[in-house]
Design a protein around this motif. Structure first.
Motif, PDB file in Angstrom:
ATOM      1  N   GLY A 159      59.076  37.703  22.112  1.00  0.00           N
ATOM      2  CA  GLY A 159      60.013  37.394  23.006  1.00  0.00           C
ATOM      3  C   GLY A 159      60.065  38.519  24.019  1.00  0.00           C
ATOM      4  O   GLY A 159      60.615  39.508  23.394  1.00  0.00           O
ATOM      5  N   THR A 160      59.640  38.525  25.496  1.00  0.00           N
ATOM      6  CA  THR A 160      59.516  39.836  25.932  1.00  0.00           C
ATOM      7  C   THR A 160      60.523  39.767  27.229  1.00  0.00           C
ATOM      8  O   THR A 160      61.105  38.662  27.530  1.00  0.00           O
ATOM      9  N   ILE A 161      60.608  40.959  27.732  1.00  0.00           N
ATOM     10  CA  ILE A 161      61.779  41.107  29.041  1.00  0.00           C
ATOM     11  C   ILE A 161      61.455  40.255  30.059  1.00  0.00           C
ATOM     12  O   ILE A 161      60.272  39.836  30.396  1.00  0.00           O
ATOM     13  N   CYS A 162      62.433  39.865  30.662  1.00  0.00           N
ATOM     14  CA  CYS A 162      62.222  38.899  31.966  1.00  0.00           C
ATOM     15  C   CYS A 162      63.493  39.355  32.980  1.00  0.00           C
ATOM     16  O   CYS A 162      64.663  39.686  32.576  1.00  0.00           O
ATOM     17  N   ALA A 163      63.029  39.597  34.364  1.00  0.00           N
ATOM     18  CA  ALA A 163      64.028  39.955  35.138  1.00  0.00           C
ATOM     19  C   ALA A 163      63.884  38.932  36.434  1.00  0.00           C
ATOM     20  O   ALA A 163      63.979  39.546  37.621  1.00  0.00           O
ATOM     21  N   ASP A 164      63.891  37.733  36.220  1.00  0.00           N
ATOM     22  CA  ASP A 164      63.792  36.870  37.663  1.00  0.00           C
ATOM     23  C   ASP A 164      65.010  36.492  37.872  1.00  0.00           C
ATOM     24  O   ASP A 164      65.489  35.473  38.233  1.00  0.00           O
ATOM     25  N   MET A 165      65.763  37.714  38.621  1.00  0.00           N
ATOM     26  CA  MET A 165      67.137  37.414  39.099  1.00  0.00           C
ATOM     27  C   MET A 165      67.087  37.613  40.463  1.00  0.00           C
ATOM     28  O   MET A 165      66.183  38.489  41.148  1.00  0.00           O
ATOM     29  N   PRO A 166      68.190  36.996  41.339  1.00  0.00           N
ATOM     30  CA  PRO A 166      68.403  37.202  42.774  1.00  0.00           C
ATOM     31  C   PRO A 166      68.291  38.564  43.264  1.00  0.00           C
ATOM     32  O   PRO A 166      67.913  38.970  44.323  1.00  0.00           O
ATOM     33  N   ARG A 223      53.990  50.885  26.717  1.00  0.00           N
ATOM     34  CA  ARG A 223      54.247  52.190  26.394  1.00  0.00           C
ATOM     35  C   ARG A 223      53.463  52.873  25.519  1.00  0.00           C
ATOM     36  O   ARG A 223      52.863  53.766  25.247  1.00  0.00           O
ATOM     37  N   THR A 224      52.865  51.805  24.330  1.00  0.00           N
ATOM     38  CA  THR A 224      52.287  52.088  23.322  1.00  0.00           C
ATOM     39  C   THR A 224      50.874  51.685  23.233  1.00  0.00           C
ATOM     40  O   THR A 224      49.832  52.010  22.435  1.00  0.00           O
ATOM     41  N   SER A 225      50.361  50.515  24.098  1.00  0.00           N
ATOM     42  CA  SER A 225      48.995  50.229  24.136  1.00  0.00           C
ATOM     43  C   SER A 225      48.561  49.678  25.249  1.00  0.00           C
ATOM     44  O   SER A 225      49.157  49.123  26.260  1.00  0.00           O
ATOM     45  N   ILE A 226      47.258  49.719  25.527  1.00  0.00           N
ATOM     46  CA  ILE A 226      46.440  49.352  26.688  1.00  0.00           C
ATOM     47  C   ILE A 226      45.675  48.118  25.962  1.00  0.00           C
ATOM     48  O   ILE A 226      44.963  48.217  25.012  1.00  0.00           O
ATOM     49  N   PHE A 227      45.875  46.820  26.433  1.00  0.00           N
ATOM     50  CA  PHE A 227      45.389  45.602  25.581  1.00  0.00           C
ATOM     51  C   PHE A 227      43.919  45.398  26.190  1.00  0.00           C
ATOM     52  O   PHE A 227      43.503  45.607  27.288  1.00  0.00           O
ATOM     53  N   ASP A 228      43.223  44.684  25.164  1.00  0.00           N
ATOM     54  CA  ASP A 228      41.719  44.419  25.441  1.00  0.00           C
ATOM     55  C   ASP A 228      41.773  43.391  26.554  1.00  0.00           C
ATOM     56  O   ASP A 228      42.329  42.268  26.513  1.00  0.00           O
ATOM     57  N   ALA A 246      59.155  41.365  35.533  1.00  0.00           N
ATOM     58  CA  ALA A 246      58.070  41.749  34.504  1.00  0.00           C
ATOM     59  C   ALA A 246      57.623  40.401  34.400  1.00  0.00           C
ATOM     60  O   ALA A 246      56.360  40.041  34.151  1.00  0.00           O
ATOM     61  N   THR A 247      58.234  39.151  34.095  1.00  0.00           N
ATOM     62  CA  THR A 247      57.999  37.820  33.788  1.00  0.00           C
ATOM     63  C   THR A 247      58.849  37.008  34.363  1.00  0.00           C
ATOM     64  O   THR A 247      60.013  37.306  34.698  1.00  0.00           O
ATOM     65  N   ALA A 258      56.756  48.667  30.496  1.00  0.00           N
ATOM     66  CA  ALA A 258      57.764  49.221  29.753  1.00  0.00           C
ATOM     67  C   ALA A 258      57.598  48.485  28.388  1.00  0.00           C
ATOM     68  O   ALA A 258      57.109  47.788  28.037  1.00  0.00           O
ATOM     69  N   GLY A 259      58.357  49.424  27.348  1.00  0.00           N
ATOM     70  CA  GLY A 259      58.413  48.829  25.938  1.00  0.00           C
ATOM     71  C   GLY A 259      57.358  49.046  25.113  1.00  0.00           C
ATOM     72  O   GLY A 259      56.320  49.618  25.722  1.00  0.00           O
TER      73      GLY A 259
END
Length: 342
Positions: free
Chosen positions: A230-237, A259-264, A245-246, A289-290
């Motif tokens: 369950g990830t961060i979301c900031a879809d606010m006005p 912060r810890t990975s670059i995904f494939d 982010a989502t 972030a995260g």
């Protein structure tokens, strides 16, 4: 899969999020998950850290799918002479959001309220900068230290007291969406059949540094590792769109890096192409972030190709989060469809 039923009040997600399981105290969640997944897997193993590792045997690639059981919470660190309790965070909880929240303490679920000095009596500094943990206490209705000591032991865990519910147009709200969302998705995915060799890891202590998944990654060496979150979301006005982010309602989020990975990139591309082909709405997670358990699976032993698939959740790491039912069901559908291609 009757996906709508598992998201209703009283359904599987309600039951999962209503369980208490802060970092290091995941027993309630672990026992519940073990019972529910047993009919769908070939074997279940619990390691010394407390991770649940569920194996569905296959002949194809070795795939680790991870979701962490722990939620952010608090731990009791001391007593005040007036009967209130001192406490600290288990995981990343901003002190600014904690005053006046109701909580439950320990396995007996003793109710409490996080108290702080009223704004009328606060000096300029706490008004402008916000309160700290040292400015707050947990009120359990006792009037002396000796009374509090009889009810609550040092080191007892504390969780937010939040009721799960449906509201608005296709939304749900509740506590511990990070990461009971991931647990729900993994539990549903384990009901399906695959050619790949699937290891479902329900990990402990992610919120305090991916500790459980590190041990699991040493014991289960995969070709592919997928973290469900369950990830961060900031879809606010008041937040520019490019900083969001989502977005809730735009489908599962496929991460680029954190912060810890670059995904494939190949796995990410496969997920997006599959989503387009099947008409499953999805989005890229724009923030970096995260971090999450995926880092442990590609940073241990020979490593693994990794990806993170997430449900956008508003107000994460607080007393209540908000998510879209369609995002949850689409995440399940996309994960299952991808695993069937392996």
């Amino acid at each position: 899969m009757f996906l709508e039923e598992i998201l209703e009040k009283g359904g599987l997600l309600d039951k999962l999020t209503s369980l208490d399981g802060p970092s290091g105290y995941e027993g309630e969640v672990r026992n519940f998950i073990k019972e529910k997944i047993a009919p769908y897997v070939d074997e279940i193993f619990v390691d010394r850290m407390g991770n649940v590792i569920a194996h569905k045997k296959g002949n194809g690639k070795r795939v680790i799918i991870d979701a962490h059981m722990d939620e952010v919470g608090f731990i009791i660190t001391g007593y005040n002479n007036d009967g209130t309790l001192r406490f600290r965070a288990l995981g990343g909880i901003n002190a600014k959001i904690i005053p006046s929240k109701t909580v439950l303490i320990g396995p007996d679920k003793i109710p409490g309220v996080i108290g702080a000095k009223p704004i009328h009596l606060q000096d300029k500094a706490p008004r402008e900068k916000g309160l700290t943990y040292d400015d707050c206490c947990i009120d359990i209705g006792t009037y002396s230290r000796s009374e509090a000591e009889k009810l609550i032991e040092l080191g007892e865990y504390v969780v937010f007291d939040t009721e799960y519910d449906e509201f608005g147009e296709g939304l749900v709200k509740g506590k511990a969406f990070d990461d009971r969302m991931g647990c729900l998705i993994l539990m549903e995915a384990l009901k399906e059949s695959y050619n790949a060799d699937i290891y479902g890891v329900f990990a402990v202590q992610e919120e305090v540094g991916e500790r459980g998944a590190f041990i699991a990654s040493l014991n289960v060496k995969g070709d592919i590792g997928i973290a469900l979150e369950g990830t961060i979301c900031a879809d606010m006005p008041n937040i520019p769109k490019h900083l969001s982010a989502t977005e809730v309602g735009k489908g599962p989020a496929i991460s680029i890096m954190d912060r810890t990975s670059i995904f494939d990139t190949d796995i990410a591309q496969d997920l997006m192409e599959l989503g387009n082909e099947l008409g499953i709405i999805h989005q890229r997670r724009k923030a970096i972030a995260g971090g999450n358990d995926a880092a442990t699976f590609h940073g241990t032993g020979e490593g693994a190709k990794i990806a993170t698939l997430s449900v956008p959740c508003r107000y994460i790491h607080s007393a209540v989060s908000v998510a879209s039912k369609s995002d949850i069901t689409n995440t399940i559908k996309l994960l299952v469809a991808y695993l069937k291609t392996l």
